[in-house]
Design an enzyme around this catalytic site. Structure first.
Site, PDB file in Angstrom:
ATOM      1  CB  SER A 118     -47.520 -13.051 -70.276  1.00 56.96           C
ATOM      2  OG  SER A 118     -47.737 -13.052 -68.962  1.00 56.96           O
ATOM      3  CG  HIS A 139     -44.080  -8.305 -70.028  1.00 55.24           C
ATOM      4  ND1 HIS A 139     -43.253  -9.085 -70.479  1.00 55.24           N
ATOM      5  CD2 HIS A 139     -44.793  -9.066 -69.307  1.00 55.24           C
ATOM      6  CE1 HIS A 139     -43.352 -10.319 -70.042  1.00 55.24           C
ATOM      7  NE2 HIS A 139     -44.263 -10.295 -69.355  1.00 55.24           N
ATOM      8  CD  GLU A 151     -40.371  -7.861 -72.814  1.00 56.02           C
ATOM      9  OE1 GLU A 151     -39.255  -8.689 -73.240  1.00 56.02           O
ATOM     10  OE2 GLU A 151     -41.294  -8.267 -72.628  1.00 56.02           O
ATOM     11  CG  ASN A 195     -42.856 -13.597 -71.461  1.00 59.15           C
ATOM     12  OD1 ASN A 195     -41.926 -14.146 -70.789  1.00 59.15           O
ATOM     13  ND2 ASN A 195     -44.230 -13.238 -71.059  1.00 59.15           N
TER      14      ASN A 195
HETATM   15  N1  CAA Z   1     -40.302  -6.805 -50.771  1.00 59.33           N
HETATM   16  C1  CAA Z   1     -39.310  -6.904 -50.031  1.00 59.33           C
HETATM   17  N2  CAA Z   1     -38.343  -7.914 -50.173  1.00 59.33           N
HETATM   18  C2  CAA Z   1     -38.347  -9.035 -50.783  1.00 59.33           C
HETATM   19  C3  CAA Z   1     -39.692  -9.216 -51.434  1.00 59.33           C
HETATM   20  C4  CAA Z   1     -40.548  -8.129 -51.399  1.00 59.33           C
HETATM   21  N3  CAA Z   1     -41.841  -8.267 -52.145  1.00 59.33           N
HETATM   22  N4  CAA Z   1     -39.661 -10.436 -52.134  1.00 59.33           N
HETATM   23  C5  CAA Z   1     -38.478 -10.908 -51.767  1.00 59.33           C
HETATM   24  N5  CAA Z   1     -37.882 -10.165 -50.784  1.00 59.33           N
HETATM   25  C6  CAA Z   1     -36.545 -10.337 -50.329  1.00 59.33           C
HETATM   26  C7  CAA Z   1     -36.469 -11.666 -49.536  1.00 59.33           C
HETATM   27  O1  CAA Z   1     -37.140 -11.241 -47.947  1.00 59.33           O
HETATM   28  C8  CAA Z   1     -35.087 -11.826 -49.094  1.00 59.33           C
HETATM   29  O2  CAA Z   1     -34.312 -11.255 -48.417  1.00 59.33           O
HETATM   30  P1  CAA Z   1     -34.099 -11.674 -46.847  1.00 59.33           P
HETATM   31  O3  CAA Z   1     -33.188 -12.837 -47.545  1.00 59.33           O
HETATM   32  O4  CAA Z   1     -33.270 -10.595 -46.324  1.00 59.33           O
HETATM   33  O5  CAA Z   1     -35.010 -12.033 -46.498  1.00 59.33           O
HETATM   34  C9  CAA Z   1     -34.517 -11.388 -50.610  1.00 59.33           C
HETATM   35  O6  CAA Z   1     -35.526 -10.531 -51.192  1.00 59.33           O
HETATM   36  C10 CAA Z   1     -34.402 -12.333 -51.696  1.00 59.33           C
HETATM   37  O7  CAA Z   1     -35.494 -13.199 -51.701  1.00 59.33           O
HETATM   38  P2  CAA Z   1     -35.335 -14.588 -52.083  1.00 59.33           P
HETATM   39  O8  CAA Z   1     -34.597 -15.360 -51.188  1.00 59.33           O
HETATM   40  O9  CAA Z   1     -36.725 -15.290 -52.401  1.00 59.33           O
HETATM   41  O10 CAA Z   1     -34.430 -14.825 -53.315  1.00 59.33           O
HETATM   42  P3  CAA Z   1     -33.633 -15.773 -54.053  1.00 59.33           P
HETATM   43  O11 CAA Z   1     -32.168 -15.374 -53.919  1.00 59.33           O
HETATM   44  O12 CAA Z   1     -34.079 -17.084 -53.608  1.00 59.33           O
HETATM   45  O13 CAA Z   1     -33.855 -15.413 -55.564  1.00 59.33           O
HETATM   46  C11 CAA Z   1     -35.282 -15.087 -57.627  1.00 59.33           C
HETATM   47  C12 CAA Z   1     -35.259 -15.322 -55.862  1.00 59.33           C
HETATM   48  C13 CAA Z   1     -34.990 -13.890 -57.803  1.00 59.33           C
HETATM   49  C14 CAA Z   1     -36.853 -14.858 -57.910  1.00 59.33           C
HETATM   50  C15 CAA Z   1     -34.462 -16.117 -58.169  1.00 59.33           C
HETATM   51  O14 CAA Z   1     -35.031 -17.406 -57.732  1.00 59.33           O
HETATM   52  C16 CAA Z   1     -34.996 -16.028 -59.545  1.00 59.33           C
HETATM   53  O15 CAA Z   1     -34.236 -15.171 -60.556  1.00 59.33           O
HETATM   54  N6  CAA Z   1     -35.697 -16.996 -60.272  1.00 59.33           N
HETATM   55  C17 CAA Z   1     -36.306 -16.984 -61.675  1.00 59.33           C
HETATM   56  C18 CAA Z   1     -37.317 -16.002 -61.646  1.00 59.33           C
HETATM   57  C19 CAA Z   1     -37.683 -15.748 -63.217  1.00 59.33           C
HETATM   58  O16 CAA Z   1     -37.192 -16.307 -64.365  1.00 59.33           O
HETATM   59  N7  CAA Z   1     -38.678 -14.954 -63.299  1.00 59.33           N
HETATM   60  C20 CAA Z   1     -39.211 -14.644 -64.426  1.00 59.33           C
HETATM   61  C21 CAA Z   1     -40.343 -15.419 -65.036  1.00 59.33           C
HETATM   62  S1  CAA Z   1     -41.045 -15.266 -66.359  1.00 59.33           S
HETATM   63  C22 CAA Z   1     -42.094 -13.782 -66.269  1.00 59.33           C
HETATM   64  O17 CAA Z   1     -42.343 -13.248 -65.202  1.00 59.33           O
HETATM   65  C23 CAA Z   1     -42.541 -13.080 -67.483  1.00 59.33           C
HETATM   66  C24 CAA Z   1     -44.110 -13.779 -67.580  1.00 59.33           C
HETATM   67  O18 CAA Z   1     -45.055 -13.011 -68.479  1.00 59.33           O
HETATM   68  C25 CAA Z   1     -44.680 -15.049 -67.235  1.00 59.33           C
HETATM   69  P1  NAD Z   2     -53.204 -13.853 -60.593  1.00 60.86           P
HETATM   70  O1  NAD Z   2     -54.186 -14.778 -60.940  1.00 60.86           O
HETATM   71  O2  NAD Z   2     -52.331 -14.033 -59.487  1.00 60.86           O
HETATM   72  O3  NAD Z   2     -54.008 -12.372 -60.442  1.00 60.86           O
HETATM   73  C1  NAD Z   2     -54.824 -11.907 -61.359  1.00 60.86           C
HETATM   74  C2  NAD Z   2     -55.834 -10.862 -60.459  1.00 60.86           C
HETATM   75  O4  NAD Z   2     -56.846 -10.406 -61.440  1.00 60.86           O
HETATM   76  C3  NAD Z   2     -56.776 -11.892 -59.509  1.00 60.86           C
HETATM   77  O5  NAD Z   2     -56.680 -11.373 -58.244  1.00 60.86           O
HETATM   78  C4  NAD Z   2     -58.283 -11.523 -60.151  1.00 60.86           C
HETATM   79  O6  NAD Z   2     -59.212 -11.756 -59.239  1.00 60.86           O
HETATM   80  C5  NAD Z   2     -58.083 -10.422 -60.839  1.00 60.86           C
HETATM   81  N1  NAD Z   2     -59.123  -9.881 -61.703  1.00 60.86           N
HETATM   82  C6  NAD Z   2     -59.837 -10.707 -62.916  1.00 60.86           C
HETATM   83  N2  NAD Z   2     -60.554 -10.034 -63.375  1.00 60.86           N
HETATM   84  C7  NAD Z   2     -60.498  -8.734 -62.902  1.00 60.86           C
HETATM   85  C8  NAD Z   2     -61.290  -7.309 -63.239  1.00 60.86           C
HETATM   86  N3  NAD Z   2     -62.116  -7.453 -64.283  1.00 60.86           N
HETATM   87  N4  NAD Z   2     -61.031  -6.517 -62.284  1.00 60.86           N
HETATM   88  C9  NAD Z   2     -59.898  -6.458 -61.332  1.00 60.86           C
HETATM   89  N5  NAD Z   2     -59.470  -7.679 -61.053  1.00 60.86           N
HETATM   90  C10 NAD Z   2     -59.505  -9.054 -61.858  1.00 60.86           C
HETATM   91  O7  NAD Z   2     -52.445 -13.521 -62.062  1.00 60.86           O
HETATM   92  P2  NAD Z   2     -51.112 -13.040 -62.347  1.00 60.86           P
HETATM   93  O8  NAD Z   2     -50.154 -13.968 -62.377  1.00 60.86           O
HETATM   94  O9  NAD Z   2     -50.590 -11.973 -61.509  1.00 60.86           O
HETATM   95  O10 NAD Z   2     -51.166 -12.179 -63.833  1.00 60.86           O
HETATM   96  C11 NAD Z   2     -51.625 -11.236 -64.140  1.00 60.86           C
HETATM   97  C12 NAD Z   2     -51.333 -10.624 -65.396  1.00 60.86           C
HETATM   98  O11 NAD Z   2     -49.768 -10.666 -65.364  1.00 60.86           O
HETATM   99  C13 NAD Z   2     -51.603 -11.710 -66.609  1.00 60.86           C
HETATM  100  O12 NAD Z   2     -52.031 -11.069 -67.671  1.00 60.86           O
HETATM  101  C14 NAD Z   2     -50.335 -12.351 -66.739  1.00 60.86           C
HETATM  102  O13 NAD Z   2     -50.088 -12.779 -67.940  1.00 60.86           O
HETATM  103  C15 NAD Z   2     -49.208 -11.290 -66.594  1.00 60.86           C
HETATM  104  N6  NAD Z   2     -47.923 -11.685 -65.918  1.00 60.86           N
HETATM  105  C16 NAD Z   2     -47.809 -12.663 -65.274  1.00 60.86           C
HETATM  106  C17 NAD Z   2     -46.406 -13.108 -64.879  1.00 60.86           C
HETATM  107  C18 NAD Z   2     -46.436 -14.272 -63.872  1.00 60.86           C
HETATM  108  O14 NAD Z   2     -45.171 -14.724 -63.709  1.00 60.86           O
HETATM  109  N7  NAD Z   2     -47.530 -14.584 -63.015  1.00 60.86           N
HETATM  110  C19 NAD Z   2     -45.543 -12.253 -65.438  1.00 60.86           C
HETATM  111  C20 NAD Z   2     -45.817 -11.287 -66.233  1.00 60.86           C
HETATM  112  C21 NAD Z   2     -46.980 -10.815 -66.497  1.00 60.86           C
END
Ligand code: CAA
Ligand code: NAD
Length: 387
Positions: A118, A139, A151, A195
């Site tokens: 991330s 990403h 990304e 991010n």
């Molecule tokens: N496979 C197949 N279908 C799936 C699925 C999967 N893995 N996951 C969900 N679906 C389906 C669901 O079953 C649902 O379909 P049905 O209604 O027919 O069952 C449909 O997809 C929609 O699912 P949700 O009801 O959960 O969807 P929603 O309308 O509530 O929207 C969301 C969910 C898109 C996640 C919305 O809440 C959203 O945009 N949230 C913001 C999420 C966000 O900001 N993400 C980024 C976080 S930051 C990041 O990720 C980066 C990082 O590095 C931390």
């Molecule tokens: P998570 O804790 O759900 O999963 C991580 C997994 O990695 C665990 O199952 C753990 O057992 C496994 N693991 C740890 N060490 C390992 C190794 N040596 N070999 C194999 N598996 C190992 O975490 P997550 O949320 O899936 O995040 C995973 C990565 O994705 C991180 O780098 C996180 O920053 C990034 N990421 C997370 C998000 C998010 O929304 N959670 C979004 C984008 C990117």
């Protein structure tokens, strides 16, 4: 150019199982690797559920798609015939460097390692693996099958071929909610684009959450302040959804690389220490035992100033332009929309940037958070020439 057929997805957690799902849906052969059987089993349960739901909708044949995935607990043997590893292990540099080296030591001489980190520097992840030219960043956003953005990040040593293959593979992954959007990240800098825009908002969020905690204000009242934005998730729900550990480690990383101002606040540190990690542990800001929470937003805390948030994000976007991480503010806005389903900073605030600069200067004076000081490109409005 190497033809990618076999992909190892490393980590079967939240992100890993989502990546493995879209990879088998795209037609790749996948081995999903984790360290314990229970983790791969949990990841597989999620993939089965998703793929079966899509079969119910007539979109694919589950047995055929699921026939392309295997599981393993041993990375060294899993990579023997792999063309690419997409790594989604815990957000720790030492572990990422170690699994990157294991990949290069045991995989074929053409294998590419793409990290789903991330925040972390792709150059550093690849520096000791023996083949940094075959390391890139890929990403994804959570949940992978539903969020359009990926990304693709170029480290300092990433070869043109590795970057191109990573772009092509990313483009080939289906998205269930609209068309995939691939954002090229031209330089590896902490947090990349989306991010990174939102990371300094964390400085503000820590400040506000710690204030709310001191005043005894419940989290749903604080979240209620944000309801007016009509974002798909309120900040407390989104933090839980992403995982408090991911935010915590991210904060520590930004604090080390960018400024101590990013250090996780009191509230997040306390939650991390108490293992209240959000959805993955069932408790974070909210209780997740009954599924995704829907906070009552009728009573507001009245603590949040949206102009400060808008100013912080636009300032950071301008820094990304200054540093050559993204080629235009349109890419930044589009990546934000595709990665978080919310408008980017320029769309929301470019016409009143002077007012936002002033607001941010006042906030810096109040809190001493000097990282947030408006940069030249923001202050001067030069970013307007970089559409
Ligand atoms: N496979 C197949 N279908 C799936 C699925 C999967 N893995 N996951 C969900 N679906 C389906 C669901 O079953 C649902 O379909 P049905 O209604 O027919 O069952 C449909 O997809 C929609 O699912 P949700 O009801 O959960 O969807 P929603 O309308 O509530 O929207 C969301 C969910 C898109 C996640 C919305 O809440 C959203 O945009 N949230 C913001 C999420 C966000 O900001 N993400 C980024 C976080 S930051 C990041 O990720 C980066 C990082 O590095 C931390
Ligand atoms: P998570 O804790 O759900 O999963 C991580 C997994 O990695 C665990 O199952 C753990 O057992 C496994 N693991 C740890 N060490 C390992 C190794 N040596 N070999 C194999 N598996 C190992 O975490 P997550 O949320 O899936 O995040 C995973 C990565 O994705 C991180 O780098 C996180 O920053 C990034 N990421 C997370 C998000 C998010 O929304 N959670 C979004 C984008 C990117």
């Amino acid at each position: 150019m190497v033809d990618i057929k076999n992909i190892v997805v490393l980590g079967a957690g939240l992100m890993g199982n989502g990546i493995a799902q879209v990879a088998i849906m795209a037609g790749y052969n996948v081995i999903m690797v984790d360290v314990k059987q229970e983790f791969v089993d949990k990841g597989m349960a999620s993939i089965n559920k998703g793929v079966n739901r899509l079969e119910e909708k007539g979109l694919l044949t589950a047995a055929e798609v699921l026939g392309r995935i295997k599981i393993s607990l041993d990375l060294a043997s899993a990579v023997k015939d792999a063309d690419m590893v997409i790594e989604a292990v815990v957000e720790r540099m030492d572990i990422k460097k170690q699994v990157c080296k294991t990949t290069m030591d045991n995989g074929p001489s053409h294998i590419i390692y793409a990290s789903n980190t991330s925040t972390m520097d792709i150059t550093e992840i690849g520096e000791d693996c023996g083949a940094p030219e075959r390391v890139s960043g890929m990403h994804f956003f959570n949940p992978v099958p539903l969020m359009r953005c990926i990304e693709v990040i170029r480290g300092d040593k990433t070869s043109d071929e590795t970057f191109q293959i990573s772009m092509d593979v990313a483009k080939s992954f289906p998205c269930l909610r609209g068309e995939r959007y691939i954002a090229p990240v031209l330089k590896s800098r902490p947090g990349f684009i989306v991010n990174r825009l939102n990371a300094p908002v964390g400085i503000y969020s820590h400040y506000i959450r710690d204030l709310a905690y001191e005043k005894g204000i419940p989290w749903e009242q604080l979240d209620a302040d944000y309801a007016v934005l009509k974002s798909p998730m309120l900040p407390g729900v989104l933090s839980d959804y992403v995982g408090i550990d991911t935010s915590y480690y991210g904060g520590l990383y930004y604090a080390e690389k960018l400024s101590p101002d990013f250090k996780p606040g009191k509230v997040i540190t306390m939650m991390f220490n108490e293992k209240k990690l959000g959805r993955k542990t069932g408790q974070g800001f909210y209780d997740w035992s009954e599924g995704r929470p829907t906070p009552d937003t009728s009573k507001k805390a009245g603590l949040v100033d949206f102009d400060i948030i808008a100013a912080i994000r636009m300032n950071e976007g301008c820094r990304l332009l200054e540093q050559g991480v993204a080629k235009s503010y349109t890419v930044i806005d589009d990546a934000n929309m595709a990665g978080m389903n919310t408008p980017g900073p320029f769309a929301r605030g470019k016409d009143r940037y002077k007012e936002l600069v002033k607001k941010l200067e006042e906030f810096v004076a109040l809190t001493g958070k000097t990282y947030l000081t408006p940069c030249e490109t923001f202050k001067s409005g030069k970013f307007l020439e970089m559409a």
